[in-house]
Design an enzyme around this catalytic site. Sequence first.
Site, PDB file in Angstrom:
ATOM      1  N   ASP A  15       0.818  -1.217   0.000  1.00  0.00           N
ATOM      2  CA  ASP A  15       0.000   0.000   0.000  1.00  0.00           C
ATOM      3  C   ASP A  15       0.849   1.263   0.000  1.00  0.00           C
ATOM      4  OD1 ASP A  15      -2.387  -1.381   0.052  1.00  0.00           O
ATOM      5  OD2 ASP A  15      -2.596  -1.294   2.239  1.00  0.00           O
ATOM      6  N   ARG A  94       0.198   4.296  17.018  1.00  0.00           N
ATOM      7  CA  ARG A  94      -0.138   5.313  16.022  1.00  0.00           C
ATOM      8  C   ARG A  94       0.152   6.733  16.487  1.00  0.00           C
ATOM      9  NH1 ARG A  94       0.773   1.153  13.357  1.00  0.00           N
ATOM     10  NH2 ARG A  94      -0.805   0.314  11.952  1.00  0.00           N
ATOM     11  N   ASP A 123      -7.026   2.933  12.536  1.00  0.00           N
ATOM     12  CA  ASP A 123      -5.710   3.557  12.465  1.00  0.00           C
ATOM     13  C   ASP A 123      -5.744   4.929  11.787  1.00  0.00           C
ATOM     14  OD1 ASP A 123      -4.409   1.563  13.861  1.00  0.00           O
ATOM     15  OD2 ASP A 123      -4.022   0.358  12.074  1.00  0.00           O
ATOM     16  N   SER A 175      -3.614  -9.371   7.354  1.00  0.00           N
ATOM     17  CA  SER A 175      -3.033  -8.057   7.601  1.00  0.00           C
ATOM     18  C   SER A 175      -2.418  -8.114   8.998  1.00  0.00           C
ATOM     19  CB  SER A 175      -4.131  -6.991   7.528  1.00  0.00           C
ATOM     20  OG  SER A 175      -3.668  -5.815   8.133  1.00  0.00           O
TER      21      SER A 175
HETATM   22  N1  ARG Z   1      -8.071  -3.796  15.436  1.00  0.00           N
HETATM   23  C1  ARG Z   1      -6.829  -3.341  16.001  1.00  0.00           C
HETATM   24  C2  ARG Z   1      -6.878  -1.869  16.251  1.00  0.00           C
HETATM   25  O1  ARG Z   1      -7.686  -1.195  15.725  1.00  0.00           O
HETATM   26  C3  ARG Z   1      -5.648  -3.760  15.186  1.00  0.00           C
HETATM   27  C4  ARG Z   1      -5.455  -3.051  13.900  1.00  0.00           C
HETATM   28  C5  ARG Z   1      -4.357  -3.672  13.137  1.00  0.00           C
HETATM   29  N2  ARG Z   1      -3.938  -2.838  12.070  1.00  0.00           N
HETATM   30  C6  ARG Z   1      -3.462  -3.319  10.935  1.00  0.00           C
HETATM   31  N3  ARG Z   1      -3.092  -2.461  10.041  1.00  0.00           N
HETATM   32  N4  ARG Z   1      -3.402  -4.592  10.692  1.00  0.00           N
HETATM   33  O2  ARG Z   1      -6.095  -1.370  17.015  1.00  0.00           O
END
Ligand code: ARG
Length: 391
Positions: A15, A94, A123, A175
């Site tokens: 990405d 983040r 995110d 992912s």
């Molecule tokens: N669901 C989790 C969160 O919102 C994990 C997100 C994982 N992110 C990723 N890009 N795979 O914190």
Amino acid sequence: MKKKKVVLAYSGGLDTSVAIKWLMKKGYEVVCYMGDVGQGEDLGKAKARALKIGASKCIVGDLKKEFVEDYVFMALKAGAMYQGKYNLATALSRPVIANAMVDIAKKEKADAVAHGCTGKGNDQVRFEVTFRLKAPYLKIIAPVREWELKTREEEIDYAKKHNIPIEQTKKKLYSIDRNLWGVSVEGGKLEDPWQEPQADTYTTIAKEEDAPSRVEYVEIMFEKGVPAGIDGKKYPAITLIKKLERLGAKHGIGRVDMVEDRLVGIKSREVYEAPASEILHAAHTSLEELVLDRETRRFKHIVSERYSELVYYGLWFTPLKGALDSFIENTQKGVSGRVKLKLYKGKVTVTGRKSPNSRYSVKLATYGKGDVFDQSLAKGFIDLWAMPYRR
Ligand code: ARG
């Protein structure tokens, strides 16, 4: 006219690699930023890839110490677990990355910041709220949310067409987001909440059934709520987490399988791996049981839940979060001591706790010799306790 400049949160994956080119085609000079929060990947290789695609610079920032000491340990002291299960590893990373990007954007006199998040996840919110609060004048670009590339295949085609070097993996199964505090796995077969995670989703942790059939003990030392040592030996924060991660993973500890509620309103099935976190949260909580008075414990429980939501919702740099930090720090003054835990086949059990600030009194609690509890006081107490309900 001077070319516009954007600082892109770069991961090295498909990405964000495609995003470099896409932003260049939109007329931007692209400065990539990679925040090292312990993803354990070859960031040097990723950096070379960014430059090859056409980024004017790729800056790698070592955020590990800041991440652990100011974010991870704060969440540990807060007892923050989103919906009671998720240790917030991704959510905590983040704001630290976004905050570092703002600093870079200032230094580079950039006009914009960009990230590779989709429009469905949490995110994007965490990045953008931090950008908004720290540098409202920066334009925010979310290529993955904006471009016309609908599928992974279309992205791969775009990459091929533009000579973007991509990893040789044919199909990405999940992912995965990894840092020092844990691994988040989603997508692929896990999208069916009925499907049990298979061997290919286990990234670090042994399956319970493969873990040693021998009990292992570990003793954690805390200073003011912060883990400071293992088995009587002091370790710096990052080393300590890595040691516990290896130990817990070996025993199959720290795996979470849950359906969680995202901020954008959908439910999502998530698998997390966080062995060090599971051990440390169990130990920290049990030390608080010994040290905190009853009412502080009760109230802190409410704070923990609220705190976990603030972190999950991307509200790290907000006034309420700051105010709750003060409360939490205040409660941690006496949370020093040692906790003994037993690790066995996917389970961590606290077996002992000790603190110079313990409120536990054997003299009051004992049913044996040396009891100083005045039982005659109980009658009056109960009479008054029941008073409001009598007629
Ligand atoms: N669901 C989790 C969160 O919102 C994990 C997100 C994982 N992110 C990723 N890009 N795979 O914190």
